[in-house]
Design a protein around this motif. Structure first.
Motif, PDB file in Angstrom:
ATOM      1  N   ALA A  25      36.516 -69.962 120.299  1.00 20.16           N
ATOM      2  CA  ALA A  25      35.415 -69.779 119.348  1.00 20.16           C
ATOM      3  C   ALA A  25      35.100 -71.094 118.644  1.00 20.16           C
ATOM      4  N   ALA A  26      36.128 -71.822 118.240  1.00 19.73           N
ATOM      5  CA  ALA A  26      35.923 -73.110 117.574  1.00 19.73           C
ATOM      6  C   ALA A  26      35.222 -74.093 118.507  1.00 19.73           C
ATOM      7  N   SER A  27      35.627 -74.132 119.766  1.00 19.18           N
ATOM      8  CA  SER A  27      34.992 -75.024 120.746  1.00 19.18           C
ATOM      9  C   SER A  27      33.522 -74.657 120.931  1.00 19.18           C
ATOM     10  N   TYR A  28      33.243 -73.377 121.015  1.00 17.53           N
ATOM     11  CA  TYR A  28      31.869 -72.904 121.176  1.00 17.53           C
ATOM     12  C   TYR A  28      31.009 -73.365 120.002  1.00 17.53           C
ATOM     13  N   ILE A  29      31.516 -73.203 118.799  1.00 15.53           N
ATOM     14  CA  ILE A  29      30.769 -73.592 117.603  1.00 15.53           C
ATOM     15  C   ILE A  29      30.543 -75.101 117.578  1.00 15.53           C
ATOM     16  N   GLN A  30      31.569 -75.870 117.970  1.00 14.62           N
ATOM     17  CA  GLN A  30      31.413 -77.321 117.990  1.00 14.62           C
ATOM     18  C   GLN A  30      30.308 -77.740 118.963  1.00 14.62           C
ATOM     19  N   LYS A  53      27.749 -75.914 119.986  1.00 14.00           N
ATOM     20  CA  LYS A  53      26.471 -75.478 119.436  1.00 14.00           C
ATOM     21  C   LYS A  53      26.011 -76.417 118.317  1.00 14.00           C
ATOM     22  N   ARG A  54      26.929 -76.868 117.483  1.00 12.86           N
ATOM     23  CA  ARG A  54      26.568 -77.799 116.408  1.00 12.86           C
ATOM     24  C   ARG A  54      26.088 -79.130 116.982  1.00 12.86           C
ATOM     25  N   TYR A  87      23.176 -74.481 116.350  1.00  4.82           N
ATOM     26  CA  TYR A  87      24.031 -73.514 115.663  1.00  4.82           C
ATOM     27  C   TYR A  87      23.472 -73.264 114.269  1.00  4.82           C
ATOM     28  N   GLY A  88      23.279 -72.016 113.940  1.00  4.27           N
ATOM     29  CA  GLY A  88      22.834 -71.643 112.602  1.00  4.27           C
ATOM     30  C   GLY A  88      21.328 -71.726 112.411  1.00  4.27           C
TER      31      GLY A  88
END
Length: 118
Positions: free
Chosen positions: A100-105, A107-108, A113-114
């Motif tokens: 999940a952390a890798s996915y968010i990174q 996307k950012r 992301y967001g």
């Protein structure tokens, strides 16, 4: 209790209401509202809920409590053992959290992301 008394009075005054008008709106005795606002009487739990609902605020807000936040670095595996992270009421294991952390990174980095699609 003084904080709650002041909060009740503040919320009432923000609405431009008299003690009598608030008491009538809530179905309380005028003396009860006066006693709450002056700190002479402790607000019952049921009345606290009614007041919070009427003024459209949380009970925590009425009590002057602020939302607590916890800063947890989900990339620090030693800290993760202290918490249980849930998704769909099921605990996540460390591999799922790392994914999940890798996915968010990613996307950012992509800048998406967001963001709210139109």
């Amino acid at each position: 209790m003084e904080l709650l008394a002041a909060k009740i009075k503040e919320l009432r005054e923000q609405r431009g209401m008299s003690v009598e008008a608030l008491a009538e709106a809530l179905g309380f005795a005028k003396s009860t509202v006066w006693a709450y606002e002056s700190g002479k009487k402790q607000v019952s739990v049921s009345h606290l809920a009614i007041l919070a609902d009427y003024f459209n605020v949380s009970v925590d807000g009425m009590l002057g409590r602020v939302e607590r936040t916890f800063n947890v670095n989900i990339q620090n595996s030693s800290i993760l053992n202290e918490y249980t992270f849930l998704l769909d009421d099921k605990p996540l294991d460390q591999a799922e959290i790392a994914e999940a952390a890798s996915y968010i990174q990613v996307k950012r980095r992509m800048g998406s992301y967001g963001s709210n699609p139109v």
